[in-house]
Design an enzyme around this catalytic site. Sequence first.
Site, mmCIF file in Angstrom:
data_model
loop_
_atom_site.group_PDB
_atom_site.id
_atom_site.type_symbol
_atom_site.label_atom_id
_atom_site.label_comp_id
_atom_site.label_asym_id
_atom_site.label_seq_id
_atom_site.Cartn_x
_atom_site.Cartn_y
_atom_site.Cartn_z
ATOM 1 C CG ASP A 111 -31.125 37.486 40.015
ATOM 2 O OD1 ASP A 111 -31.561 38.368 39.250
ATOM 3 O OD2 ASP A 111 -29.914 37.230 40.142
ATOM 4 C CG ASP A 176 -30.259 42.443 34.073
ATOM 5 O OD1 ASP A 176 -29.733 43.555 33.884
ATOM 6 O OD2 ASP A 176 -29.759 41.389 33.643
#
Length: 393
Positions: A111, A176
């Site tokens: 991330d 994602d």
Amino acid sequence: MNIVKSTLLLLSVPILFSCKSQTDTALILEKSEKQLTDLRILSMKEQKNPRSTHADGSVRWVESPYDWTEGFFPGTCWMQYEITKKEQWKEAAIAIQNLYLQHKDLTTDHDLGFIFNNSFGKAYKITGEDYYKQVLIDASKSLITRFNKNVGCLQSWDVVGNWQAERGWKFPVIIDNLMNLEMLFEAAELTNDNTYKEIAIQHANTTMKNHFRPDGSSYHVVDYNPETGEIAHRVTAQGFADESAWARGQSWAVYGYTMCYRYTKDKKYLDFAEKIANFILNHPNYPKDGVPYWDFNASKIPNEPRDASSAAILASALIELSDYTGGRYLQNAQHILNSLASDTYTAKQGENGNFILKHSVGSIPHGNEIDVPLNYADYYYIEALTRLKAKEL
């Protein structure tokens, strides 16, 4: 909930660009700044990073030592600074993003693009300061350590000692993860080192090949054999079912491939972004107000939670997609933003923990953050509004 045929036809044909927006972006942005001001003041007082709210309405802060959402509020502050030129927003952005600066060197999660491109990346674009540029490069160096040549992807989650291992996963890649590629494309341009871009392209291509169904919908998770690159599982973590279309995942996909086209000008990415967008906009369970249910295949539609975060991401993506398609999708984005700006989704000033948007969903299968404000919903909402406002200039 079914959409009438005339609406389906309208959504499936090109929408011509109109210089006059149907969304009063200046007024909405002014209202949004007022709502966020008290959240900024509280955040600076506590020296904490807001993520959502608790059941009692109090602010839920980003939890240490690491959180994938920690870049969104500073990024929102940078956008507010760019819009208003008020130093308080810049000061808040710097203070809050410095709370997690050390995470640029983490190699245990994917991330970093979400975290650093959306905060320090915004800082670099706005200020041009080399310090922010170096942070992006450092974070990109950390991120590419997760690339596996056998698979052709960046690994999303580490599985050792985590709940993913209990499912038998070895090398999970989530949809994602496309969003983290933007930082790698940026790093390639900042360093003149195409390694970052090549990894981003390989990940985008592998995901395009393996994550999508013929109708343009995406699986949430594809788990690979890290030794052979073979697909072990196509499953979900946050969606209704393995074969369902988790709404935020579909929005990530439109945004991701539109962004890939921006950096590469490879038309296959543009075509694919349109295919995913058309799947969403023409889906029989796509609501008339443009704010998706949390999953397009959830069993109790229309009595299922909406996800304003998915809508905000989608609106921002469609505005950029309209730039490359002769204005197609712009009215769809405006419609979403008008809905989000309504009393149904925008909180009254002083309520909702001083977040802007209500009715977002984190993860229903995990029982986490259901029908609450989320910092990334506000981030993409402000981004979408600023993108739309730029078209009006």
